[in-house]
Scaffold this motif. Structure first.
Motif, short mmCIF file in Angstrom:
data_model
loop_
_atom_site.label_atom_id
_atom_site.label_comp_id
_atom_site.label_asym_id
_atom_site.label_seq_id
_atom_site.Cartn_x
_atom_site.Cartn_y
_atom_site.Cartn_z
N ARG A 135 0.82 -1.21 0.00
CA ARG A 135 0.00 0.00 0.00
C ARG A 135 0.86 1.26 0.00
NH1 ARG A 135 -3.33 -3.17 3.58
NH2 ARG A 135 -2.33 -2.20 5.40
N ALA A 136 1.99 1.22 0.72
CA ALA A 136 2.88 2.38 0.77
C ALA A 136 3.47 2.66 -0.61
CB ALA A 136 3.99 2.16 1.80
N VAL A 137 3.78 1.66 -1.37
CA VAL A 137 4.31 1.84 -2.72
C VAL A 137 3.24 2.43 -3.63
CG1 VAL A 137 5.16 0.64 -4.77
CG2 VAL A 137 6.10 0.08 -2.52
N ASP A 138 2.01 1.92 -3.50
CA ASP A 138 0.92 2.45 -4.33
C ASP A 138 0.70 3.94 -4.04
OD1 ASP A 138 0.53 0.00 -5.51
OD2 ASP A 138 -1.08 -0.63 -4.14
N ARG A 139 0.71 4.37 -2.78
CA ARG A 139 0.52 5.78 -2.43
C ARG A 139 1.68 6.63 -2.97
NH1 ARG A 139 -1.07 3.62 2.58
NH2 ARG A 139 0.96 4.10 3.47
N ALA A 140 2.89 6.07 -2.86
CA ALA A 140 4.05 6.83 -3.33
C ALA A 140 3.97 7.06 -4.84
CB ALA A 140 5.33 6.09 -2.97
N LYS A 141 3.47 6.10 -5.58
CA LYS A 141 3.34 6.28 -7.03
C LYS A 141 2.34 7.38 -7.35
CE LYS A 141 4.60 1.56 -8.42
NZ LYS A 141 4.12 0.30 -9.03
N LEU A 143 1.48 9.91 -5.36
CA LEU A 143 2.03 11.19 -4.94
C LEU A 143 3.12 11.67 -5.90
CD1 LEU A 143 2.29 10.59 -1.08
CD2 LEU A 143 0.66 12.08 -2.29
N LEU A 144 3.88 10.71 -6.48
CA LEU A 144 4.90 11.10 -7.44
C LEU A 144 4.26 11.65 -8.71
CD1 LEU A 144 7.89 11.20 -8.25
CD2 LEU A 144 7.65 8.84 -9.13
N GLU A 145 3.15 11.04 -9.12
CA GLU A 145 2.45 11.54 -10.30
C GLU A 145 1.88 12.94 -10.06
OE1 GLU A 145 -0.50 8.65 -11.13
OE2 GLU A 145 0.92 7.14 -11.91
N ALA A 146 1.48 13.21 -8.78
CA ALA A 146 0.96 14.54 -8.42
C ALA A 146 2.09 15.52 -8.09
CB ALA A 146 0.01 14.42 -7.23
N ASP A 147 3.31 15.08 -8.25
CA ASP A 147 4.49 15.91 -8.01
C ASP A 147 4.58 16.37 -6.56
OD1 ASP A 147 6.89 16.87 -8.87
OD2 ASP A 147 6.05 18.82 -9.48
N VAL A 148 4.06 15.49 -5.63
CA VAL A 148 4.11 15.83 -4.21
C VAL A 148 5.43 15.34 -3.59
CG1 VAL A 148 3.01 15.47 -1.96
CG2 VAL A 148 1.61 15.80 -4.02
N ILE A 149 5.90 14.18 -4.05
CA ILE A 149 7.16 13.63 -3.54
C ILE A 149 8.10 13.41 -4.71
CG2 ILE A 149 6.07 12.49 -1.53
CD1 ILE A 149 6.24 9.87 -3.11
N GLY A 150 9.36 13.20 -4.36
CA GLY A 150 10.34 12.93 -5.41
C GLY A 150 10.48 11.42 -5.66
N SER A 151 11.22 11.09 -6.70
CA SER A 151 11.39 9.68 -7.07
C SER A 151 12.20 8.92 -6.01
CB SER A 151 12.08 9.58 -8.42
OG SER A 151 13.35 10.24 -8.39
N ALA A 152 13.01 9.63 -5.25
CA ALA A 152 13.81 8.96 -4.22
C ALA A 152 12.92 8.33 -3.16
CB ALA A 152 14.77 9.95 -3.58
N GLU A 153 11.82 8.99 -2.83
CA GLU A 153 10.90 8.44 -1.83
C GLU A 153 10.23 7.17 -2.34
OE1 GLU A 153 8.77 8.01 1.71
OE2 GLU A 153 10.54 9.21 1.19
N LEU A 154 9.88 7.17 -3.62
CA LEU A 154 9.27 5.96 -4.20
C LEU A 154 10.26 4.79 -4.17
CD1 LEU A 154 7.06 4.45 -5.71
CD2 LEU A 154 7.96 5.42 -7.86
N LEU A 155 11.52 5.07 -4.50
CA LEU A 155 12.53 4.01 -4.47
C LEU A 155 12.71 3.46 -3.05
CD1 LEU A 155 15.24 5.55 -6.84
CD2 LEU A 155 13.67 3.66 -7.34
N ARG A 156 12.64 4.30 -2.05
CA ARG A 156 12.79 3.83 -0.67
C ARG A 156 11.66 2.89 -0.29
NH1 ARG A 156 10.86 4.92 4.18
NH2 ARG A 156 9.50 6.58 3.42
N ARG A 157 10.44 3.30 -0.65
CA ARG A 157 9.29 2.45 -0.30
C ARG A 157 9.29 1.15 -1.11
NH1 ARG A 157 4.29 6.77 0.52
NH2 ARG A 157 5.41 8.13 2.00
N GLU A 158 9.77 1.14 -2.32
CA GLU A 158 9.88 -0.10 -3.09
C GLU A 158 10.91 -1.04 -2.46
OE1 GLU A 158 8.63 1.33 -7.60
OE2 GLU A 158 10.75 1.31 -6.98
#
Length: 388
Positions: A135-141, A143-158
């Motif tokens: 679920r955390a990965v899905d939210r990060a994706k 938020l990344l599409e909405a330009d709320v977080i950076g790609s580094a955060e998505l990589l951490r959650r993955e």
């Protein structure tokens, strides 16, 4: 004076008589020589008779022998299973006894184990962590599409999801090692209900040879609950002294008898000869595979094994050298100058043309290897005075 002269004459006559007796000594020895010549066990062969006789030392020959040793029936180790406790815990139910026949998959024991409970709880936590990481990965994706977080955060959650999946797989493997089947794992995933009972099952069709535990006993992981064996085939095992093991190889013919089963004879060939010597007993282990469809042969039964066709080296006596005298086997020992003497010897069966010499001849002694029959006839003729 007259009496003294008479005494002197008598003394001289006595001395003369004694001197005459000494000169007859060789004649007195003649009867002993004659007795030796007429010894009923000796014979002097004529030239024609010597042409029928072969003289020599008993030859050395390699013959097929056998070896008899004590043996025993053992379970076929390739068809045995040692069923162990998959977890540490207390045995709450034990369903086997020694000698019982069971089927593969039968539950032979139940073990209540806190170790199993903890492993199931770890599995459920790992499963929950994986879901949260997904679920955390899905939210990060999103938020990344909405330009709320950076790609580094998505990589951490993955990376956290990858770790959660690895932890879940490890927890599942741990339960499998503890004896929990896939069906029970599936039920645990559905119900999320922890159960501390481990089912210990038989792993082959066979007979219970050992049951070293009792109900209520606390056991450790890998401790033996029962030893099972398929007794449709058993092993006949013997320990051969190393001095006699040199000629024993796989494929040698074997005959065995079981004292507990009178009249039963087992025939076969050796299937195994150990490549090592037992350092404590100085023996070599051999065995034969024996079919046992009716279960008459039971482990630990005693047996006697006769291993055949073993090469043995012996001094032998040809049949042409043997005569029977006074119910004994005898040979003619050569004394030189055409003289022979009959001597009893101890023999045992050898081949069709010769017998094995056990005792009666010293090393190096020569005998009549052939023509003994003719020598014996001549001996008897000479013994009754037929010297012409």
């Amino acid at each position: 004076m007259f009496s003294q002269s008479l005494f002197t004459l008598l003394a001289a006559g006595t001395i003369f008589a004694l001197s005459c007796g000494k000169s007859d000594t060789p004649a007195a020895a003649k009867p002993a020589t004659a007795a030796a010549a007429t010894d009923e066990f000796s014979v002097v062969a004529t030239k024609d008779l010597m042409d029928l006789v072969t003289i020599g030392k008993p030859p050395v020959s390699t013959l097929a022998g056998s070896l008899e040793v004590s043996a025993r029936i053992e379970a076929n180790e390739t068809r045995m299973a040692r069923v162990s406790a998959p977890v540490a815990g207390r045995i709450t139910e034990l369903n086997i006894v020694e000698g019982q026949n069971i089927k593969s998959g039968d539950v032979i024991a139940l073990i209540t184990s806190t170790q199993l409970s903890e492993a199931q709880a770890n599995f459920l936590r790992a499963q929950l962590n994986r879901r949260q990481a997904e679920r955390a990965v899905d939210r990060a994706k999103r938020l990344l599409e909405a330009d709320v977080i950076g790609s580094a955060e998505l990589l951490r959650r993955e990376a956290e999801l990858t770790q959660a999946i690895s932890d879940l797989n490890a927890a599942r493997d741990q339960l499998s090692l503890l004896g929990m089947p896939d069906s029970a794992l599936g039920e645990l995933e559905r119900t999320r209900s922890v159960r501390s009972i481990s089912h210990v099952k038989a792993t082959l069709d066979g007979t219970v040879l050992e049951r070293p535990v009792t109900p209520g006993q606390v056991v450790q992981a890998a401790e033996t609950i029962g030893v099972l064996a398929d007794l449709s085939t058993v092993w006949l095992v013997a320990d051969v002294p190393e001095q006699a093991a040199g000629g024993i190889t796989v494929g040698k013919s074997v005959e065995a008898e079981i004292p507990a089963l009178p009249g039963l004879k087992l025939n076969g060939k050796l299937s195994f000869v150990s490549s090592t010597v037992n350092r404590d007993t100085r023996t070599v282990r051999i065995r034969m595979d024996v079919p046992n469809p009716n279960g008459r042969l039971k482990p630990a039964m005693l047996a006697t094994v006769n291993v055949k066709d073993l090469p043995e080296t012996h001094r032998v006596v040809p049949l042409g050298a043997i005569v029977r005298e006074n119910n004994e086997d005898c040979v003619f020992v050569y004394w030189g100058k055409n003289k022979f003497r009959l001597r009893p010897v101890q023999l045992k069966p050898g081949s069709e043309k010769e017998k094995i010499l056990v005792d009666g001849l010293a090393p190096g002694e020569e005998i009549a290897l052939s023509g003994a029959f003719h020598l014996n006839n001549e001996r008897k003729r000479q013994a009754i005075g037929g010297t012409d």
